[in-house]
Design a protein around this motif. Structure first.
Motif, PDB file in Angstrom:
ATOM      1  N   SER A   2     -17.547 -88.596  23.418  1.00  0.00           N
ATOM      2  CA  SER A   2     -17.722 -88.711  21.966  1.00  0.00           C
ATOM      3  C   SER A   2     -16.368 -88.678  21.258  1.00  0.00           C
ATOM      4  O   SER A   2     -16.176 -89.318  20.223  1.00  0.00           O
ATOM      5  CB  SER A   2     -18.643 -87.607  21.456  1.00  0.00           C
ATOM      6  N   THR A   3     -15.405 -87.938  21.818  1.00  0.00           N
ATOM      7  CA  THR A   3     -14.082 -87.871  21.178  1.00  0.00           C
ATOM      8  C   THR A   3     -13.397 -89.229  21.190  1.00  0.00           C
ATOM      9  O   THR A   3     -12.722 -89.625  20.237  1.00  0.00           O
ATOM     10  CB  THR A   3     -13.178 -86.857  21.891  1.00  0.00           C
ATOM     11  N   LEU A  30     -15.371 -76.458  23.062  1.00  0.00           N
ATOM     12  CA  LEU A  30     -14.819 -76.554  21.712  1.00  0.00           C
ATOM     13  C   LEU A  30     -13.696 -77.582  21.624  1.00  0.00           C
ATOM     14  O   LEU A  30     -12.771 -77.582  22.442  1.00  0.00           O
ATOM     15  CB  LEU A  30     -14.291 -75.174  21.287  1.00  0.00           C
ATOM     16  N   GLY A  31     -13.818 -78.500  20.672  1.00  0.00           N
ATOM     17  CA  GLY A  31     -12.761 -79.478  20.448  1.00  0.00           C
ATOM     18  C   GLY A  31     -12.809 -80.662  21.394  1.00  0.00           C
ATOM     19  O   GLY A  31     -12.087 -81.639  21.201  1.00  0.00           O
TER      20      GLY A  31
END
Lengths: 368, 725
Positions: free
Chosen positions: B5-6, B43-44
């Motif tokens: 997704s990033t 996270l991230g």
């Protein structure tokens, strides 16, 4: 003891005669009142009306036959009256039925199981297939069927599978032996879906058309809990002027509600089939958790159930070779197909598809 | 295939923050770009999308492709893939590339890189390498070397297969051609392959270098000592690649893409991506990109002719939307432009239409309907209303539907469960049970030897199902199957409906109120008779043949088998399963304590008859007279003989003879043999026949009954039966 009988039958005293007969009647009434079994009734009958030794017979022999002519009438009247009374007493006793004591001796243990006549069970696949077919019949669909051994033309080519499509591979499709020398479209195979019946029906019948096609299909699949080389599909086809994608949606939404209950929701998302365009997969809201998410629906709240789409114009073009009315510029249509085993497994909680083909009495009798 | 997704978000800078990864996954799925799983990467790091994309959408099996779909759904811009390349150094002569197999290779680009250093990709090498290192670690994609990672990166980013050669191992220029007979190639998997003249290969002047679009060669692969590299990015024909890959039993990422149609225009960008990443650790470009194209292929892919799309067709096929505004001309234009189409309105007014130029990466778009599907898909299927079409036709049942359901109903009421067995059987069982053993149809690719032929009979399946129950210690079996049987040749296969019935065990099932007894031949015959009464047949009878004639099917007990004849045509068989066959299947009577009974009916012959219609007869108010005849019957005389003697009597004018039936049959061997008196010699048996006399118009008088009695005795005597003395 017949002491009630008058000593002298020829006594002209009618009063005595009446008394004698009244006494006899009294006796008969008392005896009749205590009759409490069929045997007692029969004994009463023999005692009073027995043809050889009955009291009335003896009475008749002793008095009536020997009576002088002038008293015969008097005697005869009284005799007949008594006989009528006895007969009616007997009839009453015979029809009043057995006493409570007799009935009590016939008591049954009503908690023992009833004797059931074994009923056969329709196969769950037949049952499910008939249910689906019935739903579409109520929407105006006629039933169509076709052969299980098909040609490549009907199974693949006319359904717009391009040459060299992976489904044509013998890894996916069971084929009849010795087809290599025949032209591709004539080659015989075990139909992999019920869709060829779409083409066979369109070739026979111009639009408008609504058919539902139940049937057995085969794939070259190794058997496991959810796969079987033999399985069943129900296919549907609707062709007319102005059939739209929203009609397809409405029809299947109605059918799924009819099949699984009115609270079931449907959703459609794009898919790909060579013979439809646009194509869609249809999910229903999970019937186990009502869409909340459970193990059966992999927590998604949705269960994928069928494939469908608008009939591809290329399919109509094949049909138009024999029925020119299938002109994709003038008519349109939709088609859908569903796996019967999958629906039956869901509806009846079957976990192994192999049970459908086992002939196991313990499995089948549960559908009786 | 997995998607980050990033990475998608990096390509979609304007994607609203309100669209979280789960929403993104759902929206993609409902538009046909199916996300099967969404895995939290911490996270991230966003989420990993496990994709399940249909084979026609090979263009979307990469990050840029998925991002393009998202851009269309959310109507946001898509960031172009960038590969900044340093200025090229001039080459003395351009690298030589020629395409000989012009039918199979539409484009071949080659770029020469010199002085490169091959090593591990590290974030410090440069911006592309840094991004690659991060994406690869999230995708759990192993990093190998900058050259290999660069081709993998181009693959994951844009779905274009590329290849890097050790330039110094190439002799002369590149030729794309068909292999020559006897040529050999050791592929990257270390296997030495003998090439087929049909194989499409990339070769140099001296030797094959790789299977085009499938796998590179061992000898020219990049090694740590490689300093000069040739980067290949090409377009190969789907059929040529599929054939080559299948011949060699290979299925690679590259072949997967080429087989389904690659983007003709992607080669230069992919080449640049790969080159830029390799050059981050040093080296130069020598000469401009060598780009050889085959115009004929370009014309049928990248520059194929425009399609006409009529707005009226969109509405004719898609119908009603939930939102009353529905799909406007503007919707159509927005959707198709976002997917890469170029639209020009060909006329205006109430019914607009467009000329649509198609994107080079969407070879699946070929017709107007394909564009309509794209509009529906991106608009969202679930935004269409649920409508029901009107219909004025009649519903037609199948001609055999009521016959079939009548047969099924009779069997269900008789306590038989419906079963379904395999369509296939073994050649041995087929030969044993086929009504016509010469017409068995074999399969070309059977699942197993036990399923080698199309079943010519339902009997093998029925025996197997009965055996299955007995082996599971289920002793009472009542099954039937209605299904197709097959005969013919491999040229033409006939399919007919058949019915099998199988039973063994006791009747009724044991309970507290009734003594059970063994299911027997006559129980089965009774069921068959009841099925036959559903049809209006002119004649029905059962007969048998002496074992020596060989007319009785081999699967039946030769002395307990009956042929079913309907209107003079053999319509099936019923009887006890042959004891030897039962023994062979380990379901013999010695083992199970019960004989097995099986019937097979060729129901197509029944289904051609009309269903029987109840025809009510007048019920006489006169008392019928019943008389029993206790007979001594010679062993050679069968019930059918007595039956027809009485039938003839009734037909020959004795209309008072209205009914006759056999009430009891006693043989000396029977357990209640005392009833079969001493009058029955060894060759005789006893039979009790009940006869009903009734005159149509009066109650029969004793002397009339006397006469009728004598006529019955005389008629029975013609068969050899006599009254017990």
């Amino acid at each position: 003891m017949m002491n009630a009988e008058p000593d002298n039958p020829h006594d002209p005293d009618l009063h005595d005669l009446d008394q004698s007969f009244a006494q006899l009647e009294q006796e008969a009434r008392q005896a009749a009142a205590s009759l409490n079994s069929p045997e007692a009734v029969e004994n009463f009958r023999l005692e009073w009306l027995g043809r050889k030794q009955g009291r009335l017979k003896r009475l008749s022999d002793a008095w009536l036959k020997s009576a002088p002519v002038e008293s015969k009438k008097q005697l005869g009247q009284r005799f007949n009256a008594l006989k009528t009374v006895v007969e009616s007493l007997l009839e009453e006793a015979a029809s009043s039925g057995p006493s409570d004591a007799v009935l009590a001796s016939e008591a049954l243990d009503v908690t023992l199981p009833g004797t059931r006549r074994l009923l056969g069970a329709e196969h769950p696949i037949t049952r499910t297939m008939n249910e689906v077919v019935g739903i579409f019949a109520s929407l105006g669909y006629s039933v169509g069927v076709g052969p299980e051994v098909e040609t490549d033309y009907y199974n693949f080519e006319s359904m717009n599978f391009p040459p060299g499509h992976p489904a044509r591979d013998t890894q996916d499709t069971l084929v009849i032996a010795n087809q290599e020398r025949r032209s591709l479209r004539e080659r015989l195979l075990l139909r992999t879906h019920t869709s060829p019946v779409q083409m066979r029906t369109m070739e026979q019948q111009p639009p408008p058309l609504r058919i539902v096609i139940p049937g057995k299909v085969h794939r070259n699949d190794a058997a496991d809990a959810t796969h079987s080389p033999v399985f069943h599909q129900v296919e549907g086809l609707c062709v007319d002027t102005n059939i739209t994608f929203s009609d397809l949606k409405g029809t299947l939404d109605y059918a799924m509600k009819a099949l699984f209950g009115s609270s079931v929701k449907t959703r459609f998302f794009p898919s790909f089939f060579p013979f439809t365009e646009p194509s869609a997969d249809v999910q229903i809201s999970c019937i186990f958790c009502a869409g909340k998410g459970c193990r059966k629906c992999k927590q998604s709240g949705w269960i994928e159930l069928l494939g469908c789409g608008m009939v591809d114009p290329a399919v109509f073009a094949f049909a138009a070779e024999k029925q020119p009315a299938y002109d994709p510029k003038k008519i349109s249509g939709f088609a859908f197909g569903m796996g019967v085993e999958r629906i039956a497994m869901m509806k009846y909680g079957v976990s192994d598809i192999g049970q459908f083909y086992s002939g196991d009495m313990r499995f089948l009798e549960q559908f009786a | 295939m997995n998607i980050l997704s990033t990475w998608l978000r990096a390509l979609l800078p304007d994607l609203p923050a309100s669209v979280d990864d789960h929403q993104l996954a759902e929206d993609l799925t409902l538009r046909g770009i199916a996300v099967e799983g969404v895995i939290d990467l911490g996270l991230g790091n966003g989420h990993l999308f496990e994709m399940d994309i249909t084979t026609n959408r090979v263009d979307a099996m990469n990050h840029f492709g998925v991002a393009r779909e998202a851009a269309a759904i959310y109507e946001v811009p898509l960031k172009a893939l960038l590969a900044p390349l340093p200025e090229a150094h001039a080459a003395a002569t351009p690298f030589a590339v020629s395409i000989e197999a012009k039918d199979a290779c539409g484009r071949f680009t080659a770029r020469v890189l010199r002085g490169v250093s091959i090593g591990a990709t590290s974030a410090a090498s440069g911006p592309i390498s840094a991004q690659v290192a991060r994406y690869f670690s999230l995708l759990e994609q192993k990093q190998i070397s900058n050259a290999v990672d660069a081709t993998n990166f181009a693959w994951l980013a844009m779905g274009q297969p590329t290849h890097a050669f050790d330039l110094d191992k190439i002799e002369g220029g590149i030729v794309v051609r068909r292999a020559r007979k006897g040529e050999k190639l050791k592929t990257l998997d270390g296997i030495e392959r003998v090439l087929d003249p049909e194989d499409l290969i990339v070769a140099d002047q001296a030797k094959p270098l790789g299977l085009a679009g499938v796998m590179g060669g061992w000898d020219t692969m990049i090694t740590p000592s490689t300093t000069n590299v040739l980067v290949e990015a090409a377009w190969f024909d789907p059929v040529a690649v599929r054939r080559t890959a299948r011949r060699h039993g290979l299925h690679t990422d590259a072949s997967h893409r080429f087989e389904r149609g690659a983007d003709f225009n992607a080669a230069p960008l992919a080449s640049a991506l790969v080159s830029a990443m390799i050059l981050e650790t040093g080296g130069i470009i020598e000469g401009e990109l060598v780009d050889v194209t085959v115009p004929a292929v370009e014309q049928r892919t990248a520059t194929r002719s425009v399609l006409r799309l009529a707005f009226s067709e969109v509405h004719r096929l898609l119908g009603t939307t939930v939102n009353p505004e529905g799909i406007s001309a503007e919707t159509v234009e927005t959707v198709l432009r976002a997917l890469g189409c170029q639209l020009s309105a060909s006329d205006s007014g109430a019914a607009p239409s467009w000329q649509v130029a198609l994107p080079s990466w969407r070879l699946d778009l070929e017709r107007e309907i394909d564009l309509i599907e794209e509009v529906a898909r991106v608009y969202g299927y679930n935004r269409f209303a649920n409508t029901l079409p009107a219909f004025a036709g009649a519903v037609v049942e199948l001609p055999q539907a009521s016959a079939e359901s009548s047969v099924r109903g009779t069997l269900l009421a008789s306590g038989f469960h419906e079963a379904i067995s395999s369509t296939f059987t073994s050649a041995v069982d087929a030969a044993l049970c086929a009504p016509q053993p010469g017409l068995i149809v074999p399969l070309g690719n059977p699942l197993s030897e036990e399923a080698g032929v199309m079943r010519p009979s339902l009997v093998p399946g029925m025996i197997a199902m009965i055996a299955g129950n007995l082996h599971r210690d289920v002793g009472d079996v009542r099954l039937f199957e209605l299904g197709a049987v097959f005969s013919g040749s491999t040229e033409k296969v006939d399919q007919r409906p058949a019915l099998s019935i199988g039973a063994t065990g006791s009747l009724p099932q044991t309970g507290p109120h009734q003594r059970s007894r063994a299911f027997d031949f006559y129980d089965l015959k009774g069921v068959v008779e009841q099925i036959l009464t559903r049809f209006r047949a002119k004649s029905v009878y059962f007969d048998s043949f002496p074992a020596a004639t060989g007319l009785t099917p081999e699967w039946l007990h030769p002395y307990r088998a009956a042929r079913i004849v309907v209107e003079g045509v053999t319509t099936g068989w019923l009887g006890q399963l042959h004891p030897s066959l039962a023994e062979q299947r380990k379901i013999g009577e010695r083992k199970t304590g019960s004989a097995i009974f099986v019937a097979e009916l060729y129901v197509d012959r029944l289904f051609s008859l009309p269903l029987s219609l109840p025809a009510v007869r007048e019920i006489s108010r006169l008392h019928p007279v019943r008389r029993d005849f206790s007979l001594i019957v010679p062993e050679s005389v069968r019930w059918a003989d007595l039956d027809s003697a009485l039938a003839n009597l009734a037909l020959s004018g004795v209309s008072e003879l209205v009914d006759w039936r056999v009430r009891e049959v006693l043989r000396n061997a029977d357990s209640n043999a005392e009833k079969a008196s001493s009058e029955t010699a060894g060759e005789d048996y006893s039979m009790l026949v009940g006869v009903t006399f009734q005159a149509p118009d009066h109650t029969l008088r004793d002397e009339e009954i006397q006469v009728l009695w004598q006529r019955v005795v005389d008629a029975l005597a013609t068969t050899g039966a006599r009254l017990r003395g």
